[in-house]
Design a protein around this motif. Structure first.
Motif, PDB file in Angstrom:
ATOM      1  N   LYS A 205       0.890  -1.231   0.040  1.00 33.07           N
ATOM      2  CA  LYS A 205      -0.061  -0.064  -0.046  1.00 33.07           C
ATOM      3  C   LYS A 205       0.975   1.245  -0.048  1.00 33.07           C
ATOM      4  N   HIS A 206       1.969   1.362   0.746  1.00 35.17           N
ATOM      5  CA  HIS A 206       2.790   2.509   0.793  1.00 35.17           C
ATOM      6  C   HIS A 206       3.330   2.624  -0.526  1.00 35.17           C
ATOM      7  N   ARG A 207       3.808   1.809  -1.136  1.00 37.64           N
ATOM      8  CA  ARG A 207       4.396   1.810  -2.632  1.00 37.64           C
ATOM      9  C   ARG A 207       3.482   2.599  -3.578  1.00 37.64           C
ATOM     10  N   PHE A 208       2.274   1.542  -3.393  1.00 40.47           N
ATOM     11  CA  PHE A 208       1.126   2.047  -4.395  1.00 40.47           C
ATOM     12  C   PHE A 208       0.662   3.560  -4.255  1.00 40.47           C
ATOM     13  N   MET A 209       0.544   4.008  -2.904  1.00 37.31           N
ATOM     14  CA  MET A 209       0.127   5.292  -2.717  1.00 37.31           C
ATOM     15  C   MET A 209       1.007   6.552  -3.137  1.00 37.31           C
ATOM     16  N   GLY A 210       2.267   6.225  -3.012  1.00 37.11           N
ATOM     17  CA  GLY A 210       3.203   6.952  -3.672  1.00 37.11           C
ATOM     18  C   GLY A 210       3.299   7.221  -5.020  1.00 37.11           C
ATOM     19  N   LYS A 211       3.113   5.967  -5.829  1.00 39.71           N
ATOM     20  CA  LYS A 211       3.176   6.201  -7.191  1.00 39.71           C
ATOM     21  C   LYS A 211       2.016   6.787  -7.602  1.00 39.71           C
ATOM     22  N   LEU A 212       0.672   6.221  -7.049  1.00 34.14           N
ATOM     23  CA  LEU A 212      -0.555   6.826  -7.731  1.00 34.14           C
ATOM     24  C   LEU A 212      -0.695   8.522  -7.179  1.00 34.14           C
ATOM     25  N   LYS A 213      -0.227   8.837  -6.163  1.00 34.17           N
ATOM     26  CA  LYS A 213      -0.265  10.332  -5.996  1.00 34.17           C
ATOM     27  C   LYS A 213       0.533  11.086  -6.793  1.00 34.17           C
ATOM     28  N   GLU A 214       1.785  10.604  -7.283  1.00 32.02           N
ATOM     29  CA  GLU A 214       2.654  11.350  -8.265  1.00 32.02           C
ATOM     30  C   GLU A 214       1.786  11.309  -9.297  1.00 32.02           C
ATOM     31  N   LYS A 215       1.162  10.227  -9.913  1.00 35.32           N
ATOM     32  CA  LYS A 215       0.721  10.117 -11.195  1.00 35.32           C
ATOM     33  C   LYS A 215      -0.715  11.268 -11.279  1.00 35.32           C
ATOM     34  N   LEU A 216      -1.512  11.109 -10.291  1.00 38.03           N
ATOM     35  CA  LEU A 216      -2.504  12.031 -10.228  1.00 38.03           C
ATOM     36  C   LEU A 216      -2.243  13.556 -10.256  1.00 38.03           C
ATOM     37  N   ASP A 217      -1.160  13.912  -9.468  1.00 36.16           N
ATOM     38  CA  ASP A 217      -0.655  15.082  -9.114  1.00 36.16           C
ATOM     39  C   ASP A 217      -0.139  15.563 -10.717  1.00 36.16           C
ATOM     40  N   LYS A 218       0.557  14.887 -11.442  1.00 42.94           N
ATOM     41  CA  LYS A 218       1.126  15.319 -12.604  1.00 42.94           C
ATOM     42  C   LYS A 218       0.102  15.613 -13.595  1.00 42.94           C
ATOM     43  N   ALA A 219      -1.013  14.737 -13.434  1.00 45.46           N
ATOM     44  CA  ALA A 219      -1.982  14.883 -14.423  1.00 45.46           C
ATOM     45  C   ALA A 219      -3.121  16.075 -14.369  1.00 45.46           C
ATOM     46  N   GLY A 220      -2.845  16.626 -12.929  1.00 46.87           N
ATOM     47  CA  GLY A 220      -3.861  17.579 -12.254  1.00 46.87           C
ATOM     48  C   GLY A 220      -5.096  17.166 -11.896  1.00 46.87           C
ATOM     49  N   LEU A 221      -5.393  15.987 -11.372  1.00 49.27           N
ATOM     50  CA  LEU A 221      -6.204  15.410 -10.911  1.00 49.27           C
ATOM     51  C   LEU A 221      -6.434  15.379  -9.436  1.00 49.27           C
ATOM     52  N   ILE A 222      -7.578  15.319  -8.728  1.00 51.66           N
ATOM     53  CA  ILE A 222      -7.859  15.395  -7.517  1.00 51.66           C
ATOM     54  C   ILE A 222      -7.184  14.261  -6.567  1.00 51.66           C
ATOM     55  N   TRP A 223      -6.416  14.503  -5.498  1.00 51.97           N
ATOM     56  CA  TRP A 223      -5.837  13.273  -4.626  1.00 51.97           C
ATOM     57  C   TRP A 223      -6.908  13.239  -3.502  1.00 51.97           C
ATOM     58  N   PRO A 224      -7.741  11.964  -3.447  1.00 52.59           N
ATOM     59  CA  PRO A 224      -8.547  12.020  -2.510  1.00 52.59           C
ATOM     60  C   PRO A 224      -8.209  11.595  -1.111  1.00 52.59           C
ATOM     61  N   GLY A 225      -6.750  11.324  -0.797  1.00 49.05           N
ATOM     62  CA  GLY A 225      -6.299  10.917   0.331  1.00 49.05           C
ATOM     63  C   GLY A 225      -6.384   9.717   0.920  1.00 49.05           C
ATOM     64  N   GLU A 226      -6.369   9.379   1.973  1.00 51.46           N
ATOM     65  CA  GLU A 226      -6.517   8.098   2.554  1.00 51.46           C
ATOM     66  C   GLU A 226      -7.662   7.442   2.145  1.00 51.46           C
ATOM     67  N   PRO A 227      -7.897   6.070   1.496  1.00 51.97           N
ATOM     68  CA  PRO A 227      -9.157   5.455   1.245  1.00 51.97           C
ATOM     69  C   PRO A 227      -9.910   4.919   2.535  1.00 51.97           C
ATOM     70  N   PRO A 228     -11.018   4.882   2.578  1.00 57.50           N
ATOM     71  CA  PRO A 228     -11.924   4.520   3.739  1.00 57.50           C
ATOM     72  C   PRO A 228     -11.838   3.025   3.753  1.00 57.50           C
ATOM     73  N   ALA A 229     -12.037   2.442   4.936  1.00 52.65           N
ATOM     74  CA  ALA A 229     -11.848   1.139   5.043  1.00 52.65           C
ATOM     75  C   ALA A 229     -13.195   0.639   4.402  1.00 52.65           C
ATOM     76  N   VAL A 230     -12.969  -0.457   3.951  1.00 52.41           N
ATOM     77  CA  VAL A 230     -14.259  -1.165   3.351  1.00 52.41           C
ATOM     78  C   VAL A 230     -15.194  -2.004   4.380  1.00 52.41           C
ATOM     79  N   PRO A 231     -16.378  -1.995   4.323  1.00 50.54           N
ATOM     80  CA  PRO A 231     -17.248  -2.775   5.196  1.00 50.54           C
ATOM     81  C   PRO A 231     -17.144  -4.390   5.131  1.00 50.54           C
ATOM     82  N   ALA A 232     -17.151  -4.637   3.883  1.00 52.88           N
ATOM     83  CA  ALA A 232     -17.012  -6.187   3.543  1.00 52.88           C
ATOM     84  C   ALA A 232     -15.880  -6.555   2.828  1.00 52.88           C
TER      85      ALA A 232
END
Length: 275
Positions: A218-245
């Protein structure tokens, strides 16, 4: 230091190890199986014919990756590969919730109203996750799994690149395109945490050296994804919510049942036939 096994026969002699390995392989196989199936529903519905061909090829590759894992499960005594893929009960599937979601309203054979932005973002997000999971699997204590991860990574590189190009093109085109991508990111975010769950045998999976912890991926994933969304000018939603199921524990949405009915429709007509 964890044990290393080079053959199915060796792994079968260690019951706790075998149970953890089987659990992980079902997660890997079911993730790719459902992701590939949802991709196949886009055939004939893509934005243009070149994309139809490209997406169909990616989906076929992804289904092939699932087959590799199901074949490994068969070698370990879990059952016949085809039956594992198509005849299990919904609660027996271990895929993440994200990959089972429908592409949009309607049905691909009848009035489909699919969301192309969601297809792009979902496949990119899953592709990034899969990339880092494959990186970790290359160091797995089960040698056949490590070798399989190396083979799959060669194709995964191009799959991920394909979705990156789509994001770059649309994010820098029109306001509507960027807004649709942002909406797709927000939609996927509600299911994002389902990817990182390792299920009820998480401690055994990591303890036996089959895979690194979900937090590491998750740590590696979040770093890569934030970098991509920032470069694309897209909104970074932050920490994802826990899933109920958790799909890793066999708790799924109704959308999985719909997908499984489609997947096994032909096979169930005559399971004994040779295809």
């Amino acid at each position: 230091m964890s044990l290393t096994y080079d053959t199915p026969e060796a792994a079968q002699k260690d019951k706790p190890y075998l149970d953890a390995l089987t659990e992980l392989l079902f997660q890997l196989a079911d993730d790719d199986h459902l992701n590939g199936h949802r991709g196949s529903e886009w055939i004939g519905l893509g934005p243009h014919i070149e994309e139809d061909v490209a997406f169909a090829s990616i989906s076929q590759d992804t289904m092939g990756h699932a087959v590799m894992y199901y074949d490994m499960l068969e070698e370990l005594g879990a059952g016949k590969s085809d039956e594992l893929a198509q005849l299990r009960k919904p609660e027996d599937y271990r895929n993440a919730t994200l990959v089972e979601r429908e592409n949009g309203a309607g049905h691909y054979r009848d009035n489909p109203d699919f969301d192309w932005a969601y297809a792009i973002i979902r496949n990119y997000i899953y592709g990034v996750f899969k990339k880092f999971r494959l990186d970790a699997l290359e160091q797995s204590s089960y040698a056949p799994l490590a070798e399989t991860a190396k083979k799959i990574k060669r194709e995964q590189f191009y799959h991920l690149y394909h979705w990156e190009v789509w994001i770059d093109q649309l994010a820098h085109s029109t306001d509507e395109a960027r807004e649709r991508l942002n909406q797709a990111v927000a939609k996927t975010w509600t299911d994002l945490a389902s990817l990182f769950d390792l299920g009820p045998k998480a401690d055994q999976i990591t303890g036996f050296g089959l895979l690194v912890s979900s937090e590491t991926i998750k740590h590696r994933f979040m770093g890569k994804l934030k970098e991509k969304l920032d470069k694309a000018g897209l909104i970074w939603p932050g920490e994802p919510p826990a899933v109920p199921a958790s799909g890793r524990e066999g708790r799924h949405s109704d959308e999985l049942l719909q997908a499984l009915n489609e997947i096994g429709e032909v096979y169930r007509l005559d399971p004994a036939a040779t295809w």
